[in-house]
Write an enzyme that holds these catalytic residues in place. Sequence first.
Site, PDB file in Angstrom:
ATOM      1  N   LYS A 170       0.750  -1.314   0.036  1.00  0.00           N
ATOM      2  CA  LYS A 170      -0.052  -0.100  -0.100  1.00  0.00           C
ATOM      3  C   LYS A 170       0.967   1.260  -0.081  1.00  0.00           C
ATOM      4  CE  LYS A 170      -3.848  -2.422   1.881  1.00  0.00           C
ATOM      5  NZ  LYS A 170      -4.342  -2.932   3.083  1.00  0.00           N
ATOM      6  N   ASP A 220     -11.431   1.959   3.072  1.00  0.00           N
ATOM      7  CA  ASP A 220     -11.729   0.796   2.918  1.00  0.00           C
ATOM      8  C   ASP A 220     -13.219   0.481   2.585  1.00  0.00           C
ATOM      9  OD1 ASP A 220      -9.806  -1.283   2.755  1.00  0.00           O
ATOM     10  OD2 ASP A 220      -9.497  -1.273   5.036  1.00  0.00           O
ATOM     11  N   GLN A 244      -5.397  -1.831   9.428  1.00  0.00           N
ATOM     12  CA  GLN A 244      -5.183  -3.381   8.858  1.00  0.00           C
ATOM     13  C   GLN A 244      -5.838  -4.453   9.447  1.00  0.00           C
ATOM     14  OE1 GLN A 244      -3.309  -3.602   5.770  1.00  0.00           O
ATOM     15  NE2 GLN A 244      -3.947  -5.785   5.896  1.00  0.00           N
TER      16      GLN A 244
END
Length: 283
Positions: A53, A120, A97
């Site tokens: 990322k 997300d 995460q």
Amino acid sequence: MAAKILDGKVLSAEIREEVRKRVEKMKACGVTPGLAVILVGDDPASEIYVRNKGKGCEETGMLSRTIRMESSTTQEQLEAAIQQLNEDPAIHGILVQLPLPGHLDENAALAKILPEKDVDGFHLVNAGHLMTGTEGVLPCTPKGALYMIKSTGETLSGREAVVIGRSNIVGKPMAMLLLQENCTVTVCHSRTKDLAEHTRRADILVAAVGKAGFVTADMVKPGAIVIDVGINRVDGKVCGDVDFEKVREKAGWITPVPGGVGKMTIAMLLSNTADAAERTLER
Ligand code: NDP
């Protein structure tokens, strides 16, 4: 005839290039899109995802910040870190995460992220937008998978779509996106009876199970678009949920693993972060 390959490297490069141009424009207006990733603990797979990322941010000219927290981090400490990022004007996207260490409450943590910074797309507000077909942040993996499906150029409206898996991060949002494209959608899961009977009807088949080689050629309709979301490790090698070599002889289109949906997930994360930064510019 062997299926055409939906190449995640090529398709994700298209998105990254588009994001790079948008970032350039925003920078000219004095805004550098910023993505913050919170990594709790030292899970090796998570380390790799976070590194990728960061690399994606670098390539597209975005600011990337990784907040590393000990595996003993408390819920309060995690939520305080999220709150700090919510208030930080240099950060437009926040990602926690997953998975988090077992003692932490994932849902409670995700709920603390400002919905407009939830790149997300996991916040309940964004899940609600998806459910109602209103504008919100779409989860990266299903968004990327849909991009791949659309890249075939095939008509989606009225087609039979079958999604195997009903998780909140892949299966359910994938089904909602396909429904919005006017597909007739069936969602299968571990209690589904006669799974193959469903999958054999699918013009579009999405596998998000987490079991290597789960989808075999006899489960696939000739000419189908087969999207393999699974990421499994067998003898140290990464493979998907689909028996690629056999299914490619029957399907019309297929995604490889690696080099398929995974690449799209990161590209869509960057795209969602650019969207979030653009929204602040508009404000
Ligand atoms: P989950 O484990 O949360 O969900 C798996 C789903 O598969 C569940 O709904 C489960 O059903 C269903 N399932 C399990 N066994 C069967 C069976 N025998 N028959 C039918 N359905 C079954 O996984 P995720 O959705 O989070 O992830 C799925 C896969 O995708 C994993 O391999 C993951 O690593 C990968 N992944 C890949 C990403 C990418 O970027 N490419 C991103 C995110 C995930 P039930 O609900 O009944 O238990």
